[in-house]
Motif scaffolding. Structure first.
Motif, PDB file in Angstrom:
ATOM      1  N   GLU A 383       0.811  -1.210   0.000  1.00 30.40           N
ATOM      2  CA  GLU A 383       0.000   0.000   0.000  1.00 30.40           C
ATOM      3  C   GLU A 383       0.850   1.268   0.000  1.00 30.40           C
ATOM      4  OE1 GLU A 383      -2.677  -0.180   3.255  1.00 30.40           O
ATOM      5  OE2 GLU A 383      -3.642  -2.043   2.605  1.00 30.40           O
ATOM      6  N   TYR A 384       2.167   1.107   0.199  1.00 28.72           N
ATOM      7  CA  TYR A 384       3.084   2.251   0.268  1.00 28.72           C
ATOM      8  C   TYR A 384       4.216   2.006  -0.745  1.00 28.72           C
ATOM      9  CZ  TYR A 384       0.396   2.854   4.501  1.00 28.72           C
ATOM     10  OH  TYR A 384      -0.634   2.997   5.385  1.00 28.72           O
ATOM     11  N   PRO A 385       3.887   2.200  -2.058  1.00 29.61           N
ATOM     12  CA  PRO A 385       4.782   1.737  -3.116  1.00 29.61           C
ATOM     13  C   PRO A 385       6.119   2.471  -3.223  1.00 29.61           C
ATOM     14  CG  PRO A 385       2.931   2.951  -4.045  1.00 29.61           C
ATOM     15  CD  PRO A 385       2.619   2.748  -2.602  1.00 29.61           C
ATOM     16  N   ASN A 386       6.273   3.619  -2.589  1.00 28.77           N
ATOM     17  CA  ASN A 386       7.569   4.299  -2.673  1.00 28.77           C
ATOM     18  C   ASN A 386       8.322   4.280  -1.348  1.00 28.77           C
ATOM     19  OD1 ASN A 386       5.955   6.100  -1.292  1.00 28.77           O
ATOM     20  ND2 ASN A 386       6.904   7.921  -2.208  1.00 28.77           N
ATOM     21  N   THR A 387       7.931   3.347  -0.484  1.00 24.25           N
ATOM     22  CA  THR A 387       8.562   3.255   0.838  1.00 24.25           C
ATOM     23  C   THR A 387       9.460   2.021   0.894  1.00 24.25           C
ATOM     24  OG1 THR A 387       6.649   4.316   1.878  1.00 24.25           O
ATOM     25  CG2 THR A 387       8.140   3.073   3.325  1.00 24.25           C
ATOM     26  N   THR A 388      10.632   2.186   1.514  1.00 22.53           N
ATOM     27  CA  THR A 388      11.553   1.066   1.717  1.00 22.53           C
ATOM     28  C   THR A 388      11.507   0.665   3.190  1.00 22.53           C
ATOM     29  OG1 THR A 388      12.995   1.854  -0.052  1.00 22.53           O
ATOM     30  CG2 THR A 388      13.941   0.302   1.522  1.00 22.53           C
ATOM     31  N   PHE A 389      11.302  -0.625   3.418  1.00 24.25           N
ATOM     32  CA  PHE A 389      11.185  -1.150   4.780  1.00 24.25           C
ATOM     33  C   PHE A 389      12.461  -1.903   5.163  1.00 24.25           C
ATOM     34  CE2 PHE A 389       6.873  -0.687   3.204  1.00 24.25           C
ATOM     35  CZ  PHE A 389       6.209  -0.088   4.263  1.00 24.25           C
ATOM     36  N   HIS A 390      12.746  -1.843   6.455  1.00 20.59           N
ATOM     37  CA  HIS A 390      13.954  -2.479   6.985  1.00 20.59           C
ATOM     38  C   HIS A 390      13.547  -3.600   7.931  1.00 20.59           C
ATOM     39  CE1 HIS A 390      18.097  -2.917   8.123  1.00 20.59           C
ATOM     40  NE2 HIS A 390      17.843  -2.643   9.411  1.00 20.59           N
ATOM     41  N   VAL A 391      14.035  -4.821   7.691  1.00 20.70           N
ATOM     42  CA  VAL A 391      13.735  -5.981   8.535  1.00 20.70           C
ATOM     43  C   VAL A 391      14.911  -6.186   9.490  1.00 20.70           C
ATOM     44  CG1 VAL A 391      13.174  -8.429   8.579  1.00 20.70           C
ATOM     45  CG2 VAL A 391      12.397  -7.004   6.661  1.00 20.70           C
ATOM     46  N   GLU A 392      14.581  -6.205  10.800  1.00 20.35           N
ATOM     47  CA  GLU A 392      15.624  -6.351  11.817  1.00 20.35           C
ATOM     48  C   GLU A 392      15.498  -7.712  12.504  1.00 20.35           C
ATOM     49  OE1 GLU A 392      15.158  -3.234  14.611  1.00 20.35           O
ATOM     50  OE2 GLU A 392      15.287  -1.611  13.109  1.00 20.35           O
ATOM     51  N   ARG A 428      12.812  -2.743  -2.365  1.00 21.44           N
ATOM     52  CA  ARG A 428      12.172  -1.956  -1.302  1.00 21.44           C
ATOM     53  C   ARG A 428      12.333  -2.603   0.062  1.00 21.44           C
ATOM     54  NH1 ARG A 428       6.507  -1.875  -2.244  1.00 21.44           N
ATOM     55  NH2 ARG A 428       6.482  -0.427  -0.480  1.00 21.44           N
ATOM     56  N   LEU A 429      13.250  -3.545   0.161  1.00 25.09           N
ATOM     57  CA  LEU A 429      13.483  -4.239   1.442  1.00 25.09           C
ATOM     58  C   LEU A 429      14.974  -4.291   1.744  1.00 25.09           C
ATOM     59  CD1 LEU A 429      11.077  -7.311   1.029  1.00 25.09           C
ATOM     60  CD2 LEU A 429      10.708  -5.322   2.518  1.00 25.09           C
ATOM     61  N   THR A 430      15.309  -4.069   2.984  1.00 24.82           N
ATOM     62  CA  THR A 430      16.677  -4.304   3.472  1.00 24.82           C
ATOM     63  C   THR A 430      16.572  -5.154   4.730  1.00 24.82           C
ATOM     64  OG1 THR A 430      16.707  -2.292   4.831  1.00 24.82           O
ATOM     65  CG2 THR A 430      17.506  -2.113   2.544  1.00 24.82           C
ATOM     66  N   SER A 431      17.658  -5.756   5.102  1.00 25.55           N
ATOM     67  CA  SER A 431      17.637  -6.575   6.333  1.00 25.55           C
ATOM     68  C   SER A 431      18.972  -6.449   7.043  1.00 25.55           C
ATOM     69  CB  SER A 431      17.348  -8.039   5.996  1.00 25.55           C
ATOM     70  OG  SER A 431      18.413  -8.617   5.283  1.00 25.55           O
ATOM     71  N   GLU A 432      18.932  -6.641   8.337  1.00 19.98           N
ATOM     72  CA  GLU A 432      20.148  -6.610   9.141  1.00 19.98           C
ATOM     73  C   GLU A 432      19.891  -7.360  10.451  1.00 19.98           C
ATOM     74  OE1 GLU A 432      23.348  -6.848   9.710  1.00 19.98           O
ATOM     75  OE2 GLU A 432      23.549  -5.073   8.395  1.00 19.98           O
ATOM     76  N   GLY A 433      20.921  -7.954  10.995  1.00 19.72           N
ATOM     77  CA  GLY A 433      20.824  -8.628  12.285  1.00 19.72           C
ATOM     78  C   GLY A 433      21.623  -7.883  13.338  1.00 19.72           C
ATOM     79  N   TYR A 434      21.084  -7.825  14.554  1.00 20.35           N
ATOM     80  CA  TYR A 434      21.747  -7.075  15.628  1.00 20.35           C
ATOM     81  C   TYR A 434      22.084  -7.968  16.830  1.00 20.35           C
ATOM     82  CZ  TYR A 434      20.107  -3.204  12.810  1.00 20.35           C
ATOM     83  OH  TYR A 434      19.877  -2.347  11.780  1.00 20.35           O
ATOM     84  N   GLY A 435      21.885  -9.266  16.680  1.00 23.59           N
ATOM     85  CA  GLY A 435      22.246 -10.200  17.751  1.00 23.59           C
ATOM     86  C   GLY A 435      21.529  -9.870  19.048  1.00 23.59           C
TER      87      GLY A 435
END
Length: 461
Positions: A383-392, A428-435
């Motif tokens: 629903e937010y086509p110009n938004t990039t989300f970050h998965v943590e 439109r997706l990024t991911s990162e782990g923070y332990g």
């Protein structure tokens, strides 16, 4: 007559060889059939040639035209020749002749046999004189002559003239001075000849009836009016000058057609079947907005080029014109270029779903019972086509720091990858782990550690 038959057979064989070779040459051949006359008297004084009595010799050219008293003529075909044009006005001729010698000058002879075979190189003045029917020539040559079966070599000088009746047929008159090399048994003499010449053997590679030497397109069948060049489309413009040789056209367009009649030749007309404007390369502009209909998204409504020829619109009614609206079909905000902004409530809703994502024990593989929650997350994100989300990805404190960091990264990446498989744009997706670095509860209790083992979704900053 027996000797005449032999000469005819030899000449026919020679002609056959010549014709066979001529088929691969680009210059014409010619055959001559005629008679010859032998005159000893006017060939000049030569005291060393013992076979000719003094009474049979006059001065050079003395009584040159006295045919009745001095010329020996056999009343039949007595000379055959075949010639080939070498180039630049030069012609090579091979000739054979027979005769009977019944007088040497003013003295009678004992009906001696006469045979000769000669080669000649002649220069024709026809082209130098501008062509036409009159064709004088001079030449030199050599040969071998037998008189009463005694042979001797000769050096020849000749002059002649042809009278052409057409391109193929001529009358040839020629006089040849033959100087004998052998004094003891040779006979220096004049040999005059008259014959009919038939020219043939011109090469026509493309078979269009025009010889290659006159054919400006010798390897392509063509038309006489175009000097042997073709007019494939039959529009009266030869292919060499026809910009569209396979399509009938007009002279004003170099042989190309103007199908729609708009004054622009089809090869330059981007809309060849619809009349248009020169300024638009032959394409029409129905609404007059300066944009060709084929490039105009609204060909019947004037609009700016910046809006693809359409009048400015705001389809989603969010106050941002479609031309500037990155989400023209979804109401958004001016600050977000016409796209909806992700609110705190939306992020909270995404994380309510993310809390329910479960993984296999001590692994990054997602359990099937989490798929419904992930689908809901993807539906909201779309629903937010110009938004990039970050998965943590986060873990509790049990285990080593390095292991926890590795596991958190893998789980975050696993969620990202799954979302792309159900329709989310991976860009439109990024991911990162923070332990275990970002706990939200104490790690001293089981309940706290469970809260710390989580996946969260945020906006990419």
């Amino acid at each position: 007559m027996k000797h005449l038959n032999r000469l005819l057979v030899a000449a026919i064989l020679f002609m056959g060889i010549g014709v066979a070779n001529a088929q691969d040459e680009n210059n014409p051949w010619a055959v001559e059939v005629g008679v010859n006359a032998v005159d000893v008297y006017s060939a000049g004084l030569n005291e060393d040639q013992v076979r000719i009595p003094a009474a049979a010799r006059g001065d050079i050219f003395d009584e040159y035209f006295n045919a009745n008293d001095h010329w020996n003529i056999l009343p039949s075909v007595s000379r055959l020749a075949i010639s080939r044009y070498i180039g630049s006005g030069f012609v090579f001729t091979a000739a054979g002749s027979i005769n009977r010698i019944d007088k040497l000058g003013d003295l009678p002879a004992d009906d001696l046999s006469y045979y000769s075979a000669d080669g000649e190189v002649k220069y024709s003045f026809k082209n130098a004189l501008g062509g036409g029917w009159f064709d004088p020539s001079i030449g030199i040559g050599g040969g071998y002559t037998w008189v009463d079966n005694i042979g001797f070599g000769t050096a020849n000088a000749l002059a002649g003239v042809k009278f052409w009746f057409n391109d193929y047929l001529a009358l040839n008159l020629q006089s040849t001075y033959k100087h004998a090399f052998e004094d003891s048994y040779g006979i220096t003499h004049f040999q005059h000849s008259a014959g009919i010449v038939f020219q043939f053997g011109g090469k026509d590679t493309d078979g269009d009836g025009i010889y290659d030497k006159d054919d400006e397109c010798p390897e392509t069948p063509g038309l006489p009016e175009f000097n042997g060049c073709p007019d494939t489309d039959g529009d009266g413009i030869e292919d060499r000058n026809d910009a569209c040789p396979n399509t009938p056209g007009l002279a004003e367009f170099n042989g190309c057609p103007d199908t729609d009649g708009d004054g622009i030749a089809d090869p330059q007309d981007e809309c060849p079947t619809v009349a248009g404007l020169a300024a638009l390369n032959g394409c029409p502009d129905a609404d007059g907005d300066g944009i060709a209909d084929k490039d105009d998204a609204c060909p019947n409504e004037a609009g700016p080029k910046a809006n693809n020829g359409c009048p400015y619109q705001d389809r989603d009614g969010d106050g941002v014109l479609d031309k500037d609206d990155q989400c023209p079909d979804v109401a958004g905000t001016v600050a977000n270029k016409g796209c909806p902004e992700v609110s705190v409530e939306v992020i909270k809703q995404l994380n309510e779903y993310s809390k329910t994502i479960l993984f296999d024990y001590d692994k990054s593989s997602i359990r099937k019972e989490s798929y419904a929650a992930l689908q809901s997350i993807a539906d909201i994100m779309k629903e937010y086509p110009n938004t990039t989300f970050h998965v943590e990805g986060h873990t509790d404190s049990r285990g080593s720091d390095a292991y926890n960091m590795k596991l958190s990264k893998e789980r975050a990446a696993s969620v990202k990858d799954y979302l792309t498989t159900i329709g989310m744009d991976g860009n439109r997706l990024t991911s990162e782990g923070y332990g275990e670095e970002r706990p939200i509860a104490t790690n001293n209790t089981a309940a706290g550690r469970q809260q710390n083992r989580r996946v969260e979704i945020s906006l990419k900053k």
